[in-house]
Every structure is written in structure tokens, then in C-alpha cells.
Design a protein around this motif. Structure first.
Motif, PDB file in Angstrom:
ATOM      1  N   ILE A  34     -21.356   1.250   6.898  1.00 14.68           N
ATOM      2  CA  ILE A  34     -20.781   2.568   6.558  1.00 14.68           C
ATOM      3  C   ILE A  34     -20.441   3.402   7.787  1.00 14.68           C
ATOM      4  N   GLY A  35     -20.715   2.871   8.982  1.00 13.77           N
ATOM      5  CA  GLY A  35     -20.392   3.606  10.201  1.00 13.77           C
ATOM      6  C   GLY A  35     -21.322   4.772  10.481  1.00 13.77           C
ATOM      7  N   VAL A  36     -22.610   4.599  10.150  1.00 12.67           N
ATOM      8  CA  VAL A  36     -23.611   5.652  10.371  1.00 12.67           C
ATOM      9  C   VAL A  36     -24.678   5.120  11.323  1.00 12.67           C
ATOM     10  N   ASP A  37     -25.113   5.962  12.268  1.00 10.12           N
ATOM     11  CA  ASP A  37     -26.107   5.551  13.273  1.00 10.12           C
ATOM     12  C   ASP A  37     -27.489   5.345  12.649  1.00 10.12           C
ATOM     13  N   THR A  38     -28.231   4.382  13.172  1.00 11.87           N
ATOM     14  CA  THR A  38     -29.630   4.170  12.781  1.00 11.87           C
ATOM     15  C   THR A  38     -30.507   4.204  14.025  1.00 11.87           C
ATOM     16  N   LEU A  39     -31.742   4.604  13.849  1.00  2.38           N
ATOM     17  CA  LEU A  39     -32.677   4.706  14.972  1.00  2.38           C
ATOM     18  C   LEU A  39     -32.974   3.304  15.519  1.00  2.38           C
ATOM     19  N   PRO A  40     -32.866   3.095  16.838  1.00  2.00           N
ATOM     20  CA  PRO A  40     -33.173   1.776  17.424  1.00  2.00           C
ATOM     21  C   PRO A  40     -34.581   1.318  17.039  1.00  2.00           C
ATOM     22  N   ILE A  41     -34.706   0.042  16.718  1.00  2.00           N
ATOM     23  CA  ILE A  41     -35.978  -0.506  16.237  1.00  2.00           C
ATOM     24  C   ILE A  41     -36.907  -0.809  17.423  1.00  2.00           C
ATOM     25  N   GLN A  42     -38.167  -0.358  17.305  1.00  2.00           N
ATOM     26  CA  GLN A  42     -39.200  -0.696  18.297  1.00  2.00           C
ATOM     27  C   GLN A  42     -40.363  -1.336  17.562  1.00  2.00           C
ATOM     28  N   LEU A  43     -40.890  -2.425  18.086  1.00  2.00           N
ATOM     29  CA  LEU A  43     -41.959  -3.164  17.421  1.00  2.00           C
ATOM     30  C   LEU A  43     -43.302  -2.437  17.531  1.00  2.00           C
ATOM     31  N   ASN A  44     -44.160  -2.701  16.543  1.00  2.00           N
ATOM     32  CA  ASN A  44     -45.544  -2.191  16.523  1.00  2.00           C
ATOM     33  C   ASN A  44     -45.619  -0.672  16.678  1.00  2.00           C
ATOM     34  N   GLU A  45     -44.760   0.027  15.961  1.00  2.00           N
ATOM     35  CA  GLU A  45     -44.767   1.496  15.999  1.00  2.00           C
ATOM     36  C   GLU A  45     -45.188   2.023  14.630  1.00  2.00           C
ATOM     37  N   LYS A  46     -46.077   2.992  14.588  1.00  2.00           N
ATOM     38  CA  LYS A  46     -46.578   3.557  13.341  1.00  2.00           C
ATOM     39  C   LYS A  46     -45.505   4.443  12.687  1.00  2.00           C
ATOM     40  N   PRO A  47     -45.537   4.549  11.341  1.00  2.00           N
ATOM     41  CA  PRO A  47     -44.530   5.363  10.631  1.00  2.00           C
ATOM     42  C   PRO A  47     -44.423   6.798  11.130  1.00  2.00           C
ATOM     43  N   VAL A  48     -45.572   7.451  11.409  1.00  2.00           N
ATOM     44  CA  VAL A  48     -45.535   8.846  11.877  1.00  2.00           C
ATOM     45  C   VAL A  48     -44.861   8.926  13.250  1.00  2.00           C
ATOM     46  N   ASP A  49     -45.136   7.952  14.119  1.00  2.00           N
ATOM     47  CA  ASP A  49     -44.516   7.934  15.454  1.00  2.00           C
ATOM     48  C   ASP A  49     -43.004   7.694  15.356  1.00  2.00           C
ATOM     49  N   ILE A  50     -42.616   6.815  14.427  1.00  2.00           N
ATOM     50  CA  ILE A  50     -41.173   6.571  14.222  1.00  2.00           C
ATOM     51  C   ILE A  50     -40.491   7.853  13.765  1.00  2.00           C
TER      52      ILE A  50
END
Length: 534
Positions: free
Chosen positions: A155-171
Motif C-alpha cells: 500500500i506504499g506505507v512505511d513500517t518500523l524497521p524490525i529488530q530482534l529480541n525487542e519487547k513490545p513496550v520497547d518497540i
């Protein structure tokens, strides 16, 4: 989704419409059937009890307005109460906050949160010109973050870059920082779901809410949830104080009870409904329009809005010029078929047109395959530009070539040509003689196409009794047809008097009319405040 409920209520009201007067036993008998229909549609028992109680109070002993039969009055009352249960007014997504406006999507696993996040982002980007960032907080479901990233690319919308082993609150915190630095208008946070409500899920969702302070918290619920919809809505509302509900899979064969139960149980508005799998299949929830659909009254406003989204002003102007000249070639027919497909097909259009339930059933009984439109479009696509503009060129050899090219039979090509010829003749009639000639056209052509109709005269010149007889022959309930009789001045303007309390002599006990709270467990029906768990 509401088809089975609509059918049941339609049969109940058919028995009431023809009555000259209604007594209390008539109303009780009808309401017993209404109660049964609502329970079969998976509406929560407590909502059904409250709904039936309010309808009975308004219906029994109600003063009948001139030109409105008692049966029609009961239908009007049921319609009003349905609107009240569904929410009375349409509540849109609220953007009135400092950018980026954070939206938190909550709900059980499988409800469609991730797909809905993409649908919302696409809608905001295209319709409201918003710059949107999406972030997945789901660290449990395999490939959940990757799914959102792929949808974002589509759809041409930005998404947050994925980082491994990160907690939901930190994301979530990282997403908010990125949203502010990147100048985004909206941040959509897609949380993890579970197969059932559990304390771990609620604690995680509450922690994300505390860390991000979202402006909108939307509960995404499957319309097929059934009786458990109330428990689901109350659990999430008690812990995170949701601001609205979004129903997915509304196009499925569910029985519609979730929509009626969840709003009444929480008092929170249903803001959007997902009407299909495609990423543009998302609609605003309008309570009065949904109530119209449930009671078989159609939804002309949504039909017009859908048409406006799919038909450009330029195309409409071109078509109007051609109609004025009485020209309708195969290219025009192709465009009409494509537009009908974009608007959801014949079944979707009939759902929105008043009085078309019986016609839709007749089509279902005749096993009419909507894929016939695809085949007709393929046939026209297999023609040359000259053949589309001038159908007279289509001799036997050309028709065989077209059938082979489109993967159809010559009979299919012949049927399409006959259909086009009838439509072209109709357009010529309209261009030459206006609606009077069109009425004559229906009397001749349609009388032949629909046995039993005979020659149909101009409806505007027919006696009301003749119109009623004609409607019965076509299988249409005469009571559902617009009345030509002169109504009182107030009825002409507003259909029914606006002072409902005076009309029905029961205003004091209605929560929506300023009465006391009578259903404390149902905030959506005027119930009292339900304390939130900390």
C-alpha cells in the motif's frame, strides 16, 4: 452478515403491516418472534431483554399517526430501537491531537488486526492525505512483523524497521520516537493477540497503553464471535478503556449478533466495519443505515457513496452525453460491468436497494452465477475496437473467433449481443421520449422478459389499486412501496412527528429521551457507569 436476521424480521413484520389495528396480544406475539430472531442471531440475552422491553413499552397503546398503519408504526419503533442499540450517530476516527496520533489495535488472535491496520493506513493515506507509520508489537506469532512489512510495501506505507529480541513496550516507544522524528501524522500499533482472553495478554496491552498514551484504542473483533462478544468487549474495555470497536468479516455468513451486543454492553461506538479481504474493503459504520439494511429498507446513501468512489465525474459526463444521443455501444456495456464489479457485484448492490430482498432470493433460487460478468467482460475484451463501437460487424465468423479468444461458447457471445441490443434500444427510447417512453419500453420488452407482467403502463398514471395488484404479481410487498397519498404536513417533512414522547406516550422511561438509567449493565442502552479495573 445480517441476512438471516433481516429475513426473520421481514416475515414477522409482513404479518403486521396489513392489520387495521393492533392490540396488546398482537404486539406480544410479534415481540416473541423478534426475541427468538435476535437470540438466533447470537445477540446477547441481556441486550435482547432490554431491547424487547423498550419496544413493547413504545408499541403498546401507541397513538397511530394518520396515514401510518399500526403495523408500520411497530416497524418504525423497532427501527428506532435498533438504531439506539447500534449507536444512533456515526462516530469517525478522531484526529484531534498533536501528531503523530497514536492508534492501538487490540483484540484476540485471528480477528484480523494486522490486515485491518493496513486497511486503515491505506484509507488514511488515500482519503485524508495522512503520512502513516505502522509498527508490529507481536513478538509471539511467527512472521507477524514480516506480514505487516509486506502489507506496508503493497500500500506504499512505511513500517518500523524490525529488530530482534525487542519487547513490545520497547518497540512501541521506538515507534513513537520514529513517528515524531519522521514527521508522521498517524502511528498505528498492532499488538499481539491470543486464542482466548488471559491475564498475560491484558497486562501486556495495559503496559503498552501506559507507555504510549494512545489517542485511539480500537478493539478489533470478528463479526462471527457470537455470544462471547459481550465478554470479549467488556474484558478489553475494563482494562484498557477502548475508544471504539471495529468489526471484521462483516461480509461472512455470521448472524450479526456481535454488532448489536458489543456496542450495547460497552457503550463504545462501532467505528468501522471490514467488508471483504481486499485492502480497500473498509467502511464507516452508520447505525441508521445498518438498521435500514436489517429491516430490508435498503441503504441508498451508501449506494450513492460507493458509486461516487467508483465512477469519476468525467466518465459520468461522457455517459450522459452518449445517453442524450441515444448511443450505447459495447465499450459502454463493458464499463458498466466493470463498475458493477468494483461496487461489489449484483448481490452487494441489491442489499443496498430498498425492496430488493425478494428479487435477491429469486436470483439465488435461479442459481445465477455472478461470474457471468467476468465472462461477459472477457467476451468484450476479445473484440477489436471497431467491433465494440459497431456491433453490426459481428458476423458468424467473428463471433466464433471472439468465443475462442475469450474461452467461452458462441452461445455466450450471442446472449451478450442480445442483452446489449435490448439495453441500446432502451437508451434510444429514453433519448427520444423521456421517462414516458421508458415506461412503454418496460411494458413491451420487460413484459416479454418477465412472464406474467403483460404490458406495463406508465406507473405515474396508474390507480393506486392497480399499482398494488401489479406489485403483488411481481412478488413485492405493496406496503414497502412509496405512498402517493397526501400525508399531513409534518409527516411530509419528517416522515413521523419529531416529538416521539408525545406521539408514543412513553418518553419518561426511555434512556435516550432523558429517562432514568434502567439497564445498569448496558451502558449503550442508558446504563450507569461501569468502573474500570486498574
Amino acid at each position: 452478515m445480517f441476512e438471516s436476521l433481516s429475513d426473520r424480521l421481514g416475515k414477522i413484520f409482513e404479518g403486521l403491516r396489513g392489520r387495521g389495528a393492533l392490540n396488546e396480544s398482537d404486539v406480544d406475539a410479534a415481540l416473541r418472534e423478534v426475541r427468538r430472531a435476535l437470540l438466533e442471531a447470537d445477540v446477547s440475552l441481556e441486550v435482547v431483554k432490554a431491547f424487547v422491553e423498550q419496544v413493547r413499552e413504545r408499541a403498546v397503546g401507541a397513538e397511530v399517526t394518520r396515514s401510518v398503519t399500526p403495523g408500520q408504526q411497530v416497524v418504525k419503533i423497532v427501527h428506532d430501537e435498533l438504531v439506539k442499540v447500534l449507536g444512533e450517530t456515526q462516530v469517525p476516527i478522531d484526529f484531534s491531537t498533536t501528531p503523530p496520533m497514536t492508534m492501538l489495535m487490540v483484540g484476540l488472535q485471528g480477528a484480523g488486526k494486522t490486515t485491518l491496520s493496513a486497511k486503515l493506513a491505506k484509507r488514511m493515506k488515500e482519503r485524508q492525505g495522512k503520512k502513516v507509520l505502522m509498527a508490529s508489537l507481536d513478538d509471539r506469532r511467527p512472521a507477524a512483523k514480516e506480514q505487516l512489512r509486506v502489507l506496508g510495501e503493497q500500500i506504499g506505507v512505511d513500517t518500523l524497521p524490525i529488530q530482534l529480541n525487542e519487547k513490545p513496550v520497547d518497540i512501541a516507544r521506538r515507534a513513537q520516537r520514529e513517528g515524531k522524528l519522521g514527521g508522521y501524522d498517524v502511528l498505528i500499533l498492532d499488538t499481539a493477540g491470543r486464542t482466548h482472553i488471559d491475564e498475560e495478554l491484558m497486562e501486556e496491552t495495559a503496559a503498552v497503553k501506559a507507555a504510549t498514551d494512545p489517542h485511539e484504542i480500537l478493539l478489533v473483533a470478528d463479526a462471527l464471535t457470537g455470544q462471547d462478544a459481550v465478554n470479549l468487549a467488556r474484558s478489553f474495555d475494563a482494562r484498557v478503556d477502548i475508544t471504539g470497536i471495529v468489526l471484521t468479516r462483516v461480509d461472512g455468513d455470521g448472524r450479526g449478533g456481535a454488532a448489536l451486543s458489543m456496542r450495547a454492553a460497552t457503550g463504545k461506538p462501532i467505528k468501522l466495519i471490514g467488508t471483504g479481504e481486499k485492502l480497500d474493503a473498509l467502511e464507516d459504520f452508520h447505525p441508521s443505515r445498518i438498521a435500514d439494511r436489517i429491516l430490508g429498507m435498503g441503504d441508498i446513501v451508501s449506494l450513492v457513496e460507493k458509486a461516487a468512489q467508483n465512477v469519476t465525474a468525467e466518465d459520468a459526463a461522457k455517459m450522459a452525453k452518449k445517453l442524450k444521443k441515444g448511443v450505447f455501444d459495447l465499450e459502454d456495456l463493458r464499463n458498466q460491468l466493470l463498475q458493477m464489479k468494483k461496487m461489489g457485484g449484483m448481490g452487494s448492490l441489491m442489499n443496498m436497494m430498498p425492496g430488493m430482498n425478494q428479487m435477491k432470493k429469486a436470483m439465488a433460487g435461479a442459481n445465477i452465477d455472478e461470474k457471468v460478468f467476468d465472462r461477459q467482460i472477457a467476451v468484450i475484451n476479445s473484440m477489436t475496437k471497431a467491433e465494440r463501437a459497431n456491433p453490426e460487424l459481428l458476423n458468424a465468423k467473428r463471433r466464433i473467433r471472439i468465443a475462442n479468444g475469450s474461452g467461452t461458447k458462441v452461445e455466450d457471445v450471442n446472449k451478450l449481443m442480445k442483452q446489449h441490443r435490448q439495453m441500446a434500444d432502451m437508451m434510444k427510447k429514453v433519448s427520444k421520449g423521456g421517462m414516458g417512453s421508458l415506461a412503454g419500453m418496460f411494458g413491451g420488452k420487460m413484459g416479454g422478459m418477465m412472464p406474467g407482467l403483460g404490458n406495463m403502463p406508465d406507473p405515474s398514471t396508474m390507480d393506486p389499486k392497480e399499482l398494488e395488484q401489479l406489485a403483488r404479481r411481481m412478488g413485492i410487498d405493496p406496503a414497502s412501496m412509496p405512498q402517493q397519498a397526501e400525508a399531513p404536513k409534518q409527516l411530509t417533512q419528517n416522515k413521523l412527528p419529531t416529538d416521539v414522547g408525545q406521539l408514543l406516550k412513553s418518553g419518561s422511561g426511555l434512556p435516550g429521551l432523558g429517562g432514568a438509567a434502567r439497564f445498569p449493565g448496558l451502558p449503550g442502552l442508558g446504563g450507569g457507569f461501569v468502573p474500570k479495573k486498574k
